[in-house]
Design a protein around this motif. Structure first.
Motif, PDB file in Angstrom:
ATOM      1  N   MET A 214       0.841  -1.212   0.000  1.00  0.00           N
ATOM      2  CA  MET A 214       0.000   0.000   0.000  1.00  0.00           C
ATOM      3  C   MET A 214       0.870   1.254   0.000  1.00  0.00           C
ATOM      4  N   ALA A 215       1.923   1.256   0.802  1.00  0.00           N
ATOM      5  CA  ALA A 215       2.819   2.421   0.858  1.00  0.00           C
ATOM      6  C   ALA A 215       3.489   2.650  -0.487  1.00  0.00           C
ATOM      7  N   ASN A 216       3.940   1.584  -1.138  1.00  0.00           N
ATOM      8  CA  ASN A 216       4.590   1.733  -2.442  1.00  0.00           C
ATOM      9  C   ASN A 216       3.606   2.174  -3.514  1.00  0.00           C
ATOM     10  N   THR A 217       2.392   1.651  -3.464  1.00  0.00           N
ATOM     11  CA  THR A 217       1.380   2.038  -4.438  1.00  0.00           C
ATOM     12  C   THR A 217       1.037   3.525  -4.323  1.00  0.00           C
ATOM     13  N   TRP A 218       0.997   4.031  -3.110  1.00  0.00           N
ATOM     14  CA  TRP A 218       0.589   5.422  -2.869  1.00  0.00           C
ATOM     15  C   TRP A 218       1.770   6.365  -2.648  1.00  0.00           C
ATOM     16  N   ARG A 219       2.981   5.892  -2.802  1.00  0.00           N
ATOM     17  CA  ARG A 219       4.171   6.695  -2.507  1.00  0.00           C
ATOM     18  C   ARG A 219       4.191   8.020  -3.279  1.00  0.00           C
ATOM     19  N   HIS A 220       3.691   8.041  -4.514  1.00  0.00           N
ATOM     20  CA  HIS A 220       3.686   9.284  -5.294  1.00  0.00           C
ATOM     21  C   HIS A 220       2.747  10.335  -4.715  1.00  0.00           C
ATOM     22  N   GLU A 221       1.728   9.915  -3.965  1.00  0.00           N
ATOM     23  CA  GLU A 221       0.797  10.869  -3.345  1.00  0.00           C
ATOM     24  C   GLU A 221       1.023  11.011  -1.842  1.00  0.00           C
ATOM     25  N   LEU A 222       1.578  10.003  -1.240  1.00  0.00           N
ATOM     26  CA  LEU A 222       1.874  10.023   0.197  1.00  0.00           C
ATOM     27  C   LEU A 222       3.387   9.917   0.363  1.00  0.00           C
ATOM     28  N   SER A 223       4.064  11.023   0.199  1.00  0.00           N
ATOM     29  CA  SER A 223       5.524  10.986   0.140  1.00  0.00           C
ATOM     30  C   SER A 223       6.179  10.718   1.500  1.00  0.00           C
ATOM     31  N   ARG A 224       5.467  10.971   2.585  1.00  0.00           N
ATOM     32  CA  ARG A 224       6.055  10.773   3.918  1.00  0.00           C
ATOM     33  C   ARG A 224       5.302   9.679   4.677  1.00  0.00           C
ATOM     34  N   VAL A 225       5.145   8.551   4.028  1.00  0.00           N
ATOM     35  CA  VAL A 225       4.366   7.456   4.609  1.00  0.00           C
ATOM     36  C   VAL A 225       5.289   6.432   5.272  1.00  0.00           C
ATOM     37  N   ARG A 226       4.826   5.907   6.405  1.00  0.00           N
ATOM     38  CA  ARG A 226       5.511   4.805   7.068  1.00  0.00           C
ATOM     39  C   ARG A 226       4.440   3.820   7.498  1.00  0.00           C
ATOM     40  N   SER A 227       4.842   2.632   7.903  1.00  0.00           N
ATOM     41  CA  SER A 227       3.849   1.625   8.279  1.00  0.00           C
ATOM     42  C   SER A 227       4.205   1.002   9.621  1.00  0.00           C
ATOM     43  N   SER A 228       3.176   0.431  10.246  1.00  0.00           N
ATOM     44  CA  SER A 228       3.350  -0.164  11.567  1.00  0.00           C
ATOM     45  C   SER A 228       2.362  -1.311  11.736  1.00  0.00           C
ATOM     46  N   VAL A 229       2.854  -2.453  12.205  1.00  0.00           N
ATOM     47  CA  VAL A 229       1.995  -3.589  12.547  1.00  0.00           C
ATOM     48  C   VAL A 229       1.993  -3.679  14.062  1.00  0.00           C
ATOM     49  N   LEU A 230       0.800  -3.742  14.637  1.00  0.00           N
ATOM     50  CA  LEU A 230       0.653  -3.730  16.085  1.00  0.00           C
ATOM     51  C   LEU A 230      -0.132  -4.960  16.538  1.00  0.00           C
ATOM     52  N   TRP A 231       0.507  -5.790  17.368  1.00  0.00           N
ATOM     53  CA  TRP A 231      -0.192  -6.913  17.988  1.00  0.00           C
ATOM     54  C   TRP A 231      -0.855  -6.401  19.250  1.00  0.00           C
TER      55      TRP A 231
END
Length: 173
Positions: free
Chosen positions: A88-105
């Motif tokens: 998702m981050a790579n797909t939207w990288r051109h519009e969301l230039s400062r995106v990071r991701s987090s998985v939370l248990w």
């Protein structure tokens, strides 16, 4: 899209510039993500903001069993969730230039985990989708959105889906 802002005990200051610089975007793996991320991207462009894509996973006693199968299932689920968020981050990288991701248990409800993550990361708003549902369904089987809105201390960007409630998997509450 609607921005739900909690009420305050003092008069509203319409001259203040709202801060929408950091968005927390919980994703549940459904196709609604594209519509949600489009709205987040539009707000982020206005505020030169950053985004955190979040996936909440429930333990539900997965590690309590102590068996290797439970640990392997947890590792597999984490890997798939990380891959999904990266995609998702790579797909939207051109519009969301400062995106990071987090998985939370979490062993708590997804709504509680989202609240805790919003506080920990000091986000300016949470972005969520809402599927059309009848009042009775919402009362008898509330979803994450239904639990977030009444207790929200952080503004929530609500993007309503136009289709029927398909019963698609969502963040478990």
């Amino acid at each position: 899209a609607v921005l739900h802002v909690p009420g305050y005990a003092c008069p509203v200051d319409l001259t203040a510039r709202p801060s929408l610089r950091h968005a927390l975007v919980p994703l549940d793996g459904t196709s609604d993500s594209a519509v949600l991320l489009r709205s987040v991207a539009a707000l982020s462009k206005l505020a030169a903001g950053r985004q955190t894509l979040l996936r909440v996973l429930r333990w539900d006693g997965l590690f309590m069993r102590g068996d290797a199968g439970g640990r392997e299932n947890a590792r597999d689920l984490t890997d798939r969730s990380v891959a999904y968020l990266d995609e998702m981050a790579n797909t939207w990288r051109h519009e969301l230039s400062r995106v990071r991701s987090s998985v939370l248990w979490s062993d708590a409800s997804a709504a509680y985990a989202i609240f805790a993550e919003a506080q920990e990361q000091d986000v300016d708003f949470i972005a969520m989708t809402m599927r059309p549902r009848g009042r009775l369904k919402r009362l008898l089987r509330p979803r994450v959105f239904d639990r977030l809105i009444p207790r929200a201390r952080t503004p929530i960007l609500v993007v309503k889906q136009h289709g029927e409630d398909t019963g698609a998997p969502s963040l478990s509450a």
